[in-house]
Scaffold this motif. Structure first.
Motif, PDB file in Angstrom:
ATOM      1  N   THR A 189      -5.764   0.745   7.400  1.00 23.35           N
ATOM      2  CA  THR A 189      -5.318   1.042   6.041  1.00 23.35           C
ATOM      3  C   THR A 189      -3.853   1.451   6.054  1.00 23.35           C
ATOM      4  OG1 THR A 189      -7.542   1.853   5.518  1.00 23.35           O
ATOM      5  CG2 THR A 189      -5.787   2.415   3.978  1.00 23.35           C
ATOM      6  N   LEU A 190      -3.093   0.896   5.143  1.00 23.38           N
ATOM      7  CA  LEU A 190      -1.675   1.246   5.042  1.00 23.38           C
ATOM      8  C   LEU A 190      -1.506   2.586   4.337  1.00 23.38           C
ATOM      9  CD1 LEU A 190       0.003  -2.151   4.087  1.00 23.38           C
ATOM     10  CD2 LEU A 190       0.257  -0.887   6.235  1.00 23.38           C
ATOM     11  N   GLU A 201       1.406  -2.962  10.238  1.00 23.07           N
ATOM     12  CA  GLU A 201       1.019  -3.936   9.218  1.00 23.07           C
ATOM     13  C   GLU A 201       0.987  -5.351   9.782  1.00 23.07           C
ATOM     14  OE1 GLU A 201       2.079  -5.231   4.614  1.00 23.07           O
ATOM     15  OE2 GLU A 201       3.376  -3.821   5.678  1.00 23.07           O
ATOM     16  N   LYS A 202       1.960  -5.692  10.609  1.00 27.13           N
ATOM     17  CA  LYS A 202       2.015  -7.032  11.199  1.00 27.13           C
ATOM     18  C   LYS A 202       0.814  -7.270  12.110  1.00 27.13           C
ATOM     19  CE  LYS A 202       4.984  -9.998  14.027  1.00 27.13           C
ATOM     20  NZ  LYS A 202       6.270 -10.079  14.783  1.00 27.13           N
ATOM     21  N   TRP A 204      -2.183  -5.710  12.203  1.00 30.96           N
ATOM     22  CA  TRP A 204      -3.486  -5.745  11.525  1.00 30.96           C
ATOM     23  C   TRP A 204      -3.600  -6.888  10.525  1.00 30.96           C
ATOM     24  CZ3 TRP A 204      -7.785  -3.601  13.121  1.00 30.96           C
ATOM     25  CH2 TRP A 204      -7.689  -2.562  14.056  1.00 30.96           C
ATOM     26  N   SER A 205      -2.488  -7.363  10.021  1.00 30.64           N
ATOM     27  CA  SER A 205      -2.526  -8.557   9.175  1.00 30.64           C
ATOM     28  C   SER A 205      -2.950  -9.772   9.996  1.00 30.64           C
ATOM     29  CB  SER A 205      -1.147  -8.816   8.550  1.00 30.64           C
ATOM     30  OG  SER A 205      -0.803  -7.788   7.649  1.00 30.64           O
ATOM     31  N   ARG A 206      -2.503  -9.804  11.248  1.00 30.21           N
ATOM     32  CA  ARG A 206      -2.823 -10.934  12.134  1.00 30.21           C
ATOM     33  C   ARG A 206      -4.294 -10.967  12.515  1.00 30.21           C
ATOM     34  NH1 ARG A 206      -3.031 -10.794  17.503  1.00 30.21           N
ATOM     35  NH2 ARG A 206      -1.860  -8.841  17.594  1.00 30.21           N
ATOM     36  N   THR A 208      -6.930  -9.276  10.931  1.00 32.63           N
ATOM     37  CA  THR A 208      -7.891  -9.018   9.846  1.00 32.63           C
ATOM     38  C   THR A 208      -8.188 -10.321   9.119  1.00 32.63           C
ATOM     39  OG1 THR A 208      -7.072  -6.756   9.535  1.00 32.63           O
ATOM     40  CG2 THR A 208      -8.298  -7.732   7.698  1.00 32.63           C
ATOM     41  N   GLY A 211      -6.410 -11.170   6.035  1.00 33.29           N
ATOM     42  CA  GLY A 211      -4.979 -11.405   6.162  1.00 33.29           C
ATOM     43  C   GLY A 211      -4.080 -10.199   5.980  1.00 33.29           C
ATOM     44  N   LYS A 212      -4.668  -9.020   5.797  1.00 32.16           N
ATOM     45  CA  LYS A 212      -3.841  -7.822   5.641  1.00 32.16           C
ATOM     46  C   LYS A 212      -4.722  -6.586   5.787  1.00 32.16           C
ATOM     47  CE  LYS A 212      -4.459  -7.680   0.621  1.00 32.16           C
ATOM     48  NZ  LYS A 212      -3.801  -7.586  -0.694  1.00 32.16           N
ATOM     49  N   PRO A 213      -4.115  -5.460   6.165  1.00 35.22           N
ATOM     50  CA  PRO A 213      -4.890  -4.217   6.159  1.00 35.22           C
ATOM     51  C   PRO A 213      -5.144  -3.764   4.726  1.00 35.22           C
ATOM     52  CG  PRO A 213      -2.602  -3.783   6.729  1.00 35.22           C
ATOM     53  CD  PRO A 213      -2.744  -5.276   6.636  1.00 35.22           C
ATOM     54  N   SER A 215      -5.165  -1.344   1.409  1.00 33.61           N
ATOM     55  CA  SER A 215      -4.320  -0.330   0.778  1.00 33.61           C
ATOM     56  C   SER A 215      -5.199   0.886   0.499  1.00 33.61           C
ATOM     57  CB  SER A 215      -3.742  -0.858  -0.538  1.00 33.61           C
ATOM     58  OG  SER A 215      -4.790  -1.030  -1.502  1.00 33.61           O
TER      59      SER A 215
END
Length: 253
Positions: A189-190, A201-202, A204-206, A208, A211-213, A215
């Motif tokens: 989570t951001l 972020e980079k 966990w986006s990769r 997940t 495509g992103k963590p 919010s």
């Protein structure tokens, strides 16, 4: 018709997920008691929630793993508002360390705050809710580390798995009193804290699937639903909010 504004107590709400839950519940008309161990965070959180809501918002700074303070918070809610409808045990600590050298002091501190704070807050709140006509809702914050092994988080993951079992067990104890109890298990989570890691972020986006963590709003909306009237028949359940990460569980390392 609603008899009164619901009252929600949220621990660990000075920032991040807890603060966002406080905002959403206040916007829905709940009076909110915000707790954080740091007084400055508590005070800032109260001001922030008041910017977006006309609800009554109160801050109580203190250690949510301390039994005396837990009783003080619950007693305050009764005295100030006359009822306590929603309690979210969100406070927790993460003390990293490898299994071979993990310090006993850190181990028992994780258990005190994460497990003890959740257990005894639920106990104190349930004692109030059982005497209310409409009962109440309890929600505990777990983690995906309760479901998937994560490097250097053995003690933390164990503590989070324990509170998921606590929620299941309390179904036996609390259902007769119209009290439901559930857990949420956020994944990556951001937050302001995770943003301090420039690669977070980079990475966990990769890994997940979505495509992103998440919010903090993603997590908070799920939490708000589970303590709402629409979810009163949901109890003893855990909701994983991780963009699909636990389905495939690629390592971030």
């Amino acid at each position: 018709m609603k008899k009164h504004n619901k009252v929600a107590l949220i621990t660990g709400a000075g920032q991040g997920i807890g603060l966002e839950i406080a905002k959403i519940l206040a916007e829905k008309g709940h009076h909110v008691i915000i707790n954080d161990i740091e007084q400055s965070l508590t005070e800032d959180a109260v001001e922030e929630v008041l910017k977006t809501s006309n609800a009554k918002v109160v801050g109580l700074s203190g250690d949510s793993g301390n039994l005396e303070f837990i009783r003080e918070m619950v007693g305050f809610a009764q005295k100030e508002f006359g009822n306590l409808d929603v309690v979210i045990a969100n406070a927790g600590i993460t003390l990293y360390g490898d299994f071979w050298n993990y310090d006993a002091k850190d181990f028992f501190e994780v258990l005190r705050v994460n497990m003890g704070g959740t257990f005894f807050l639920a106990q104190a709140a349930a004692r109030v809710m059982k005497n209310q006509e409409d009962g109440g809702s309890l929600l505990f914050t777990s983690s995906v580390t309760a479901h998937q092994a994560h490097k250097n988080l053995a003690a933390y993951g164990m503590s989070k798995a324990a509170i998921e079992m606590l929620a299941k067990n309390l179904v036996i104890e609390l259902s007769d009193f119209k009290i439901n109890v559930n857990t949420i298990a956020p994944g990556a989570t951001l937050t302001k804290r995770t943003a301090m890691d420039k690669d977070y972020e980079k990475t966990w986006s990769r890994i997940t699937p979505m495509g992103k963590p998440a919010s903090v709003t993603d997590i908070a909306h799920a939490a708000a639903f589970l303590v709402s009237d629409e979810a009163r028949h949901i109890t003893g359940q855990n909701l994983v909010i991780d963009g699909g990460w636990t389905s495939i569980s690629p390592s971030p390392y």
